[in-house]
Design an enzyme around this catalytic site. Structure first.
Site, PDB file in Angstrom:
ATOM      1  N   LYS A 168       0.851  -1.195   0.000  1.00 18.01           N
ATOM      2  CA  LYS A 168       0.000   0.000   0.000  1.00 18.01           C
ATOM      3  C   LYS A 168       0.881   1.237   0.000  1.00 18.01           C
ATOM      4  O   LYS A 168       1.741   1.404   0.882  1.00 18.01           O
ATOM      5  CB  LYS A 168      -0.897  -0.036   1.243  1.00 18.01           C
ATOM      6  CG  LYS A 168      -2.229   0.633   1.078  1.00 18.01           C
ATOM      7  CD  LYS A 168      -3.109   0.323   2.286  1.00 18.01           C
ATOM      8  CE  LYS A 168      -4.413   1.073   2.228  1.00 18.01           C
ATOM      9  NZ  LYS A 168      -5.165   0.912   3.482  1.00 18.01           N
TER      10      LYS A 168
HETATM   11  O1  G3P Z   1      -9.669   1.906   4.106  1.00 21.50           O
HETATM   12  C1  G3P Z   1      -9.231   3.111   4.617  1.00 21.50           C
HETATM   13  C2  G3P Z   1      -9.761   3.300   5.980  1.00 21.50           C
HETATM   14  O2  G3P Z   1      -9.052   2.542   6.902  1.00 21.50           O
HETATM   15  C3  G3P Z   1      -9.897   4.692   6.404  1.00 21.50           C
HETATM   16  O3  G3P Z   1     -11.106   4.757   7.006  1.00 21.50           O
HETATM   17  O4  G3P Z   1     -12.784   5.640   8.522  1.00 21.50           O
HETATM   18  O5  G3P Z   1     -10.346   6.151   8.901  1.00 21.50           O
HETATM   19  O6  G3P Z   1     -11.582   7.203   7.008  1.00 21.50           O
HETATM   20  P1  G3P Z   1     -11.472   6.014   7.924  1.00 21.50           P
END
Ligand code: G3P
Length: 217
Positions: free
Chosen positions: A83
């Site tokens: 990633k």
């Molecule tokens: O897949 C990306 C994710 O982990 C981010 O999610 O909820 O932190 O924006 P969030």
């Protein structure tokens, strides 16, 4: 639509994987922090459970260092997707690592142009962050739709991995638009099974079963 689970929690991954709900896993430094585990150790454990792509994120910001970290992560297991952040250096590292045959998930995508350039750099997956766009009063779904149109216009094979999914409606809309993959936290995946009319209907059936004295085993 492929389902990836966005977590580094082994118990959740095992449970969902046993149910056939896990086509892959995504992690990031924040999820590793939350797990309290060592990145190399927990990523190896995840790769031993799940046969699909497991995203593990670099922390370097300069291309050569990203490539070195990416190679180390990719050596954990054949199903690692390295990633990389959607920066110019990230794209350079993407080109090199995909050229070596590694899967690459380009993350932190917030515009269709970023997705276009990641596809040009050979990304295996592009991760547009829906929830974080919603957080700043933009519609994350517009981004998924734009990327779908652009990739289809030109036959790019980069898979759209709808990320930063916070709700079941994000999953539904991503599926409607035709995102190839969605990654969501375990609790959102579990909520996909929930409906109040299911609960209400079951309650009635169970009451009637008791009245009827039904016994099956
Ligand atoms: O897949 C990306 C994710 O982990 C981010 O999610 O909820 O932190 O924006 P969030």
């Amino acid at each position: 639509m492929k389902f990836f689970v966005d977590t580094a929690e082994i118990a959740d991954i095992r449970e969902l994987n046993d149910l056939g709900m896990v086509d892959g896993v995504t992690t990031n430094p924040s999820l590793i922090l939350k797990s309290g585990r060592d990145i190399l150790e927990v990523t190896k454990e995840i790769c031993d459970i799940v046969s699909g792509p497991v995203s593990a994120e670099v922390i370097a910001t300069e291309a050569d260092a990203m490539i070195a970290e990416g190679r180390k992560l990719a050596a954990i297991a054949p199903n690692i997707a390295v990633k990389l952040p959607l920066t110019w250096d990230g794209l350079k590292a993407c080109k090199v690592l995909t050229g070596e045959g590694h899967m690459v998930n380009v993350t932190l995508c917030f515009s269709a142009n970023q997705a276009l350039i990641a596809a040009k750099a050979g990304a295996t997956f592009i991760s547009p962050f829906i929830g974080r766009l919603d957080d700043i009063n933009l519609d994350g779904m517009d981004l998924i739709a734009d990327i779908r149109t652009i990739y289809d216009n030109y036959g790019f094979e980069t898979q759209i991995l709808a990320a930063s999914i916070r709700s079941v409606n994000h999953v539904l809309e991503s599926a409607r638009i035709g995102a190839d993959v969605m990654t969501a936290p375990p609790e959102v995946i579990r909520k996909l099974a929930a409906h109040p009319l299911t609960d209400k209907g079951l309650e009635t059936f169970l009451k009637d079963a008791a009245k009827a004295g039904i016994k099956i085993v």
